[in-house]
Design a protein around this motif. Structure first.
Motif, PDB file in Angstrom:
ATOM      1  N   ASP A  97      -3.184   9.070  -3.863  1.00 39.72           N
ATOM      2  CA  ASP A  97      -2.421  10.344  -3.327  1.00 39.72           C
ATOM      3  C   ASP A  97      -2.426  10.210  -1.701  1.00 39.72           C
ATOM      4  O   ASP A  97      -2.384  11.176  -1.128  1.00 39.72           O
ATOM      5  CB  ASP A  97      -3.612  11.532  -3.747  1.00 39.72           C
ATOM      6  N   ILE A  98      -1.872   9.172  -1.330  1.00 41.62           N
ATOM      7  CA  ILE A  98      -1.527   9.006   0.248  1.00 41.62           C
ATOM      8  C   ILE A  98      -0.152   9.807   0.685  1.00 41.62           C
ATOM      9  O   ILE A  98       0.808  10.052  -0.266  1.00 41.62           O
ATOM     10  CB  ILE A  98      -1.222   7.620   0.441  1.00 41.62           C
ATOM     11  N   ASP A  99      -0.251  10.738   1.443  1.00 39.56           N
ATOM     12  CA  ASP A  99       0.949  11.451   1.959  1.00 39.56           C
ATOM     13  C   ASP A  99       1.405  10.964   2.989  1.00 39.56           C
ATOM     14  O   ASP A  99       2.649  11.302   3.188  1.00 39.56           O
ATOM     15  CB  ASP A  99       0.373  12.842   2.421  1.00 39.56           C
ATOM     16  N   ALA A 100       0.721  10.271   3.819  1.00 38.62           N
ATOM     17  CA  ALA A 100       1.626   9.613   5.141  1.00 38.62           C
ATOM     18  C   ALA A 100       0.697   8.464   5.413  1.00 38.62           C
ATOM     19  O   ALA A 100      -0.606   8.107   5.160  1.00 38.62           O
ATOM     20  CB  ALA A 100       1.546  10.536   6.239  1.00 38.62           C
ATOM     21  N   VAL A 101       1.349   7.608   6.196  1.00 43.62           N
ATOM     22  CA  VAL A 101       0.523   6.239   6.853  1.00 43.62           C
ATOM     23  C   VAL A 101       0.716   6.174   8.419  1.00 43.62           C
ATOM     24  O   VAL A 101       1.806   6.698   8.835  1.00 43.62           O
ATOM     25  CB  VAL A 101       1.374   5.057   6.316  1.00 43.62           C
ATOM     26  N   TYR A 102      -0.320   5.811   8.861  1.00 43.69           N
ATOM     27  CA  TYR A 102      -0.331   5.895  10.410  1.00 43.69           C
ATOM     28  C   TYR A 102      -0.662   4.261  10.628  1.00 43.69           C
ATOM     29  O   TYR A 102      -1.715   3.745  10.612  1.00 43.69           O
ATOM     30  CB  TYR A 102      -1.235   6.632  10.954  1.00 43.69           C
ATOM     31  N   ILE A 103       0.196   3.549  11.499  1.00 44.10           N
ATOM     32  CA  ILE A 103       0.132   2.425  11.981  1.00 44.10           C
ATOM     33  C   ILE A 103      -0.107   2.382  13.489  1.00 44.10           C
ATOM     34  O   ILE A 103       0.759   2.910  14.204  1.00 44.10           O
ATOM     35  CB  ILE A 103       1.383   1.447  11.507  1.00 44.10           C
ATOM     36  N   ILE A 104      -1.219   1.719  13.731  1.00 47.53           N
ATOM     37  CA  ILE A 104      -1.561   1.555  15.261  1.00 47.53           C
ATOM     38  C   ILE A 104      -1.014   0.224  15.769  1.00 47.53           C
ATOM     39  O   ILE A 104      -0.909  -0.777  15.363  1.00 47.53           O
ATOM     40  CB  ILE A 104      -2.944   1.651  15.449  1.00 47.53           C
ATOM     41  N   SER A 105      -0.183   0.405  16.934  1.00 51.04           N
ATOM     42  CA  SER A 105       0.699  -0.775  17.731  1.00 51.04           C
ATOM     43  C   SER A 105      -0.161  -2.021  17.720  1.00 51.04           C
ATOM     44  O   SER A 105      -1.275  -2.035  18.024  1.00 51.04           O
ATOM     45  CB  SER A 105       1.055  -0.279  18.792  1.00 51.04           C
ATOM     46  N   CYS A 106       0.513  -3.223  17.565  1.00 49.79           N
ATOM     47  CA  CYS A 106       0.027  -4.298  17.722  1.00 49.79           C
ATOM     48  C   CYS A 106       0.947  -5.392  17.725  1.00 49.79           C
ATOM     49  O   CYS A 106       2.279  -4.921  17.435  1.00 49.79           O
ATOM     50  CB  CYS A 106      -1.005  -4.635  16.639  1.00 49.79           C
ATOM     51  N   PRO A 107       0.932  -6.577  18.140  1.00 52.40           N
ATOM     52  CA  PRO A 107       2.248  -7.727  18.149  1.00 52.40           C
ATOM     53  C   PRO A 107       2.710  -7.670  16.633  1.00 52.40           C
ATOM     54  O   PRO A 107       3.921  -7.865  16.604  1.00 52.40           O
ATOM     55  CB  PRO A 107       1.448  -8.752  18.540  1.00 52.40           C
ATOM     56  N   THR A 108       1.896  -7.424  15.288  1.00 50.12           N
ATOM     57  CA  THR A 108       2.577  -7.597  14.352  1.00 50.12           C
ATOM     58  C   THR A 108       2.838  -6.403  13.603  1.00 50.12           C
ATOM     59  O   THR A 108       2.711  -6.254  12.277  1.00 50.12           O
ATOM     60  CB  THR A 108       1.599  -8.699  13.470  1.00 50.12           C
ATOM     61  N   ALA A 109       2.841  -5.324  14.445  1.00 52.81           N
ATOM     62  CA  ALA A 109       2.960  -4.152  13.643  1.00 52.81           C
ATOM     63  C   ALA A 109       4.111  -3.639  12.845  1.00 52.81           C
ATOM     64  O   ALA A 109       4.109  -2.990  11.678  1.00 52.81           O
ATOM     65  CB  ALA A 109       3.035  -2.714  14.772  1.00 52.81           C
ATOM     66  N   LEU A 110       5.086  -4.591  12.921  1.00 51.46           N
ATOM     67  CA  LEU A 110       6.663  -4.444  12.253  1.00 51.46           C
ATOM     68  C   LEU A 110       6.152  -4.903  10.783  1.00 51.46           C
ATOM     69  O   LEU A 110       6.764  -4.250   9.977  1.00 51.46           O
ATOM     70  CB  LEU A 110       7.301  -5.672  12.698  1.00 51.46           C
ATOM     71  N   TYR A 111       5.141  -6.005  10.338  1.00 52.02           N
ATOM     72  CA  TYR A 111       4.863  -6.354   8.942  1.00 52.02           C
ATOM     73  C   TYR A 111       4.122  -5.119   8.176  1.00 52.02           C
ATOM     74  O   TYR A 111       4.377  -4.680   6.939  1.00 52.02           O
ATOM     75  CB  TYR A 111       4.024  -7.673   8.865  1.00 52.02           C
ATOM     76  N   GLY A 112       3.258  -4.377   9.089  1.00 48.76           N
ATOM     77  CA  GLY A 112       2.490  -3.253   8.299  1.00 48.76           C
ATOM     78  C   GLY A 112       3.672  -2.185   8.053  1.00 48.76           C
ATOM     79  O   GLY A 112       3.553  -1.546   6.901  1.00 48.76           O
ATOM     80  N   ILE A 113       4.386  -1.937   8.835  1.00 51.10           N
ATOM     81  CA  ILE A 113       5.304  -1.029   8.962  1.00 51.10           C
ATOM     82  C   ILE A 113       6.370  -1.095   7.650  1.00 51.10           C
ATOM     83  O   ILE A 113       6.625  -0.214   6.916  1.00 51.10           O
ATOM     84  CB  ILE A 113       6.254  -0.609  10.269  1.00 51.10           C
ATOM     85  N   VAL A 114       6.893  -2.354   7.471  1.00 60.16           N
ATOM     86  CA  VAL A 114       7.946  -2.614   6.409  1.00 60.16           C
ATOM     87  C   VAL A 114       7.130  -2.560   5.215  1.00 60.16           C
ATOM     88  O   VAL A 114       7.722  -2.039   4.149  1.00 60.16           O
ATOM     89  CB  VAL A 114       8.552  -3.877   6.782  1.00 60.16           C
ATOM     90  N   LEU A 115       5.988  -3.115   5.134  1.00 59.05           N
ATOM     91  CA  LEU A 115       5.306  -3.222   3.766  1.00 59.05           C
ATOM     92  C   LEU A 115       5.015  -2.094   3.150  1.00 59.05           C
ATOM     93  O   LEU A 115       5.132  -1.814   2.091  1.00 59.05           O
ATOM     94  CB  LEU A 115       4.046  -4.149   4.008  1.00 59.05           C
ATOM     95  N   THR A 116       4.510  -1.151   4.159  1.00 58.56           N
ATOM     96  CA  THR A 116       3.748   0.199   3.674  1.00 58.56           C
ATOM     97  C   THR A 116       5.200   0.847   3.309  1.00 58.56           C
ATOM     98  O   THR A 116       5.035   1.829   2.221  1.00 58.56           O
ATOM     99  CB  THR A 116       3.202   1.018   4.811  1.00 58.56           C
ATOM    100  N   LYS A 117       6.233   0.746   4.028  1.00 56.90           N
ATOM    101  CA  LYS A 117       7.486   1.717   3.521  1.00 56.90           C
ATOM    102  C   LYS A 117       7.932   1.146   2.324  1.00 56.90           C
ATOM    103  O   LYS A 117       8.280   2.033   1.224  1.00 56.90           O
ATOM    104  CB  LYS A 117       8.666   1.354   4.798  1.00 56.90           C
ATOM    105  N   ILE A 118       8.091  -0.069   2.046  1.00 57.20           N
ATOM    106  CA  ILE A 118       8.230  -0.672   0.769  1.00 57.20           C
ATOM    107  C   ILE A 118       7.444  -0.217  -0.139  1.00 57.20           C
ATOM    108  O   ILE A 118       7.872   0.218  -1.249  1.00 57.20           O
ATOM    109  CB  ILE A 118       8.562  -2.224   0.782  1.00 57.20           C
ATOM    110  N   ILE A 119       6.272  -0.621  -0.198  1.00 58.82           N
ATOM    111  CA  ILE A 119       5.168  -0.332  -1.150  1.00 58.82           C
ATOM    112  C   ILE A 119       4.781   1.054  -1.481  1.00 58.82           C
ATOM    113  O   ILE A 119       4.778   1.400  -2.798  1.00 58.82           O
ATOM    114  CB  ILE A 119       3.716  -1.278  -0.922  1.00 58.82           C
TER     115      ILE A 119
END
Length: 408
Positions: A97-119
């Motif tokens: 039941d996740i409603d939103a995702v919060y990614i905290i910046s880091c050099p590899t944030a892109l991968y977390g952002i794309v993966l959470t969006k897709i999955i």
């Protein structure tokens, strides 16, 4: 509302973001949110999870082990961090039941952002604390222009996939806009101090003062924080050289960082006996540490201020301390201190101007107290936890409500 938070470090690793995340989670829970945190265990210096957070109903977490790879091993460190993000996926999937995702910046944030969006296919909130690769390029860590260009392009993908982006200064907002991000997508929320716990500690009650037997007859110029690549230790050396004839002015450097050893070596070579080094203090000593200085000096390398912002500014304001900045003279941060008469900014290519600013405050206690009062009032209005965590909470409601309206 249930929010998944993904970060690449953890509470066992000391850092300026720990107290910010702790306060945010506490206030989100108080506002009726549920929060699941996925974090990494790297340094194992502190507890795996903050003891106060453990007690909160509605807060859960997973901790994954990571290798402690030195920052100068960039490629190896980067690839390991990417691997950690992929390992995190199975922990995201088990959270219901996740409603939103919060990614905290880091050099590899892109991968977390794309993966959470897709999955997960949920609204995504990207909180930028330190811009990559801008900070690495301007601090000299990333010298190859071709590689930097690739990372800038990758960062644009991260911006595009994010529903909301937060930055911590106007200078940083301008940098993100320059990279083609629509301004309506960007919100500024400064790094706050905890107005419930941070306060000035009187000299006679100060634990840091007692620990190191500091004298009331000295004028202490303090830097407390990370002595990393954005920290301009050469400016401290130059200013200390200019002021070495003042026997009652001491420079106190408190903390750790990748540049500390070379800083100590250079200090010894130049025989500067007015610079003293102290180890990092625990989080519960923040008020004591910042209250133990006469003024604070924040020296940043050129072109850093738009990519990273000193998180200690609000803390110092709450402790009634005046800041002398050594930063880019064309930045909004530089201008802010003059505009509100709450400190002095000097150009980071002019050590004499920095030394003169310190002497001005050294010689005029009334001016120092007046600026400290102005800084305290400004900090309460703009840098307090009460004001800024609410902004985060409102933004979570905004992106989730927007998604619900779209789907409805």
């Amino acid at each position: 509302m249930k929010v998944l938070i993904q970060r690449t470090s953890g509470f066992d690793t000391p850092g300026p973001s720990n107290h910010l995340l702790k306060a945010l989670i506490e206030d989100m829970i108080s506002a009726g949110f549920s929060v699941h945190l996925v974090q990494a265990s790297i340094k194992k210096i502190g507890e795996e999870m903050n003891s106060d957070l453990k007690k909160l109903d509605g807060f859960t977490w997973d901790t994954l082990e990571r290798k402690d790879i030195p920052k100068n091993r960039f490629v190896r460190r980067y690839l390991e961090e990417v691997q950690y993000t992929f390992r995190s996926v199975k922990y995201w999937k088990k959270v219901n039941d996740i409603d939103a995702v919060y990614i905290i910046s880091c050099p590899t944030a892109l991968y977390g952002i794309v993966l959470t969006k897709i999955i997960l296919k949920k609204p995504l909130f990207y909180g930028i604390q330190d811009m990559f690769p801008g900070s690495a390029v301007n601090s000299g860590v990333m010298g190859n222009r071709f590689i930097a260009k690739i990372f800038y392009l990758l960062q644009k993908i991260a911006y595009r996939y994010s529903d909301i982006i937060t930055v911590i200064s106007e200078d940083m907002k301008n940098k993100v806009v320059e990279q083609g991000v629509p301004e309506k997508k960007i919100f500024m929320i400064v790094n706050w101090f905890d107005d419930r716990t941070v306060h000035e500690v009187l000299w006679e009650e100060n634990r840091f003062v007692k620990k190191y037997n500091l004298s009331t007859k000295k004028f202490y110029v303090q830097y407390a924080g990370t002595m990393g690549y954005v920290f301009d230790y050469k400016m401290v050396l130059a200013v200390a050289e200019l002021l070495k004839e003042y026997n009652d002015i001491e420079f106190h450097m408190i903390g750790q960082g990748s540049q500390k050893e070379v800083f100590i070596e250079e200090k010894s070579k130049q025989k500067l006996d007015n610079i003293y080094f102290f180890p990092l203090e625990p989080q519960n000593m923040v008020s004591d540490v910042y209250s133990a200085c006469s003024i604070c000096m924040i020296p940043l390398k050129k072109r850093i201020i738009g990519n990273s912002v000193p998180s200690k500014a609000g803390l110092l304001m709450m402790c009634n301390r005046v800041i002398v900045n050594s930063v880019d003279s064309d930045s909004e941060y530089f201008k802010m201190f003059s505009e509100y008469d709450m400190g002095i900014s000097a150009s980071n290519d002019d050590p004499k101007a920095v030394a003169d600013a310190i002497l001005e405050l050294y010689r005029d206690e009334d001016e120092r107290q007046r600026m400290a009062k102005n800084a305290h009032e400004f900090g309460e209005k703009y840098y307090s936890r009460t004001v800024n965590t609410k902004k985060f909470i409102d933004l979570f409601h905004l992106i989730v409500d927007k998604k619900n309206r779209t789907e409805g």
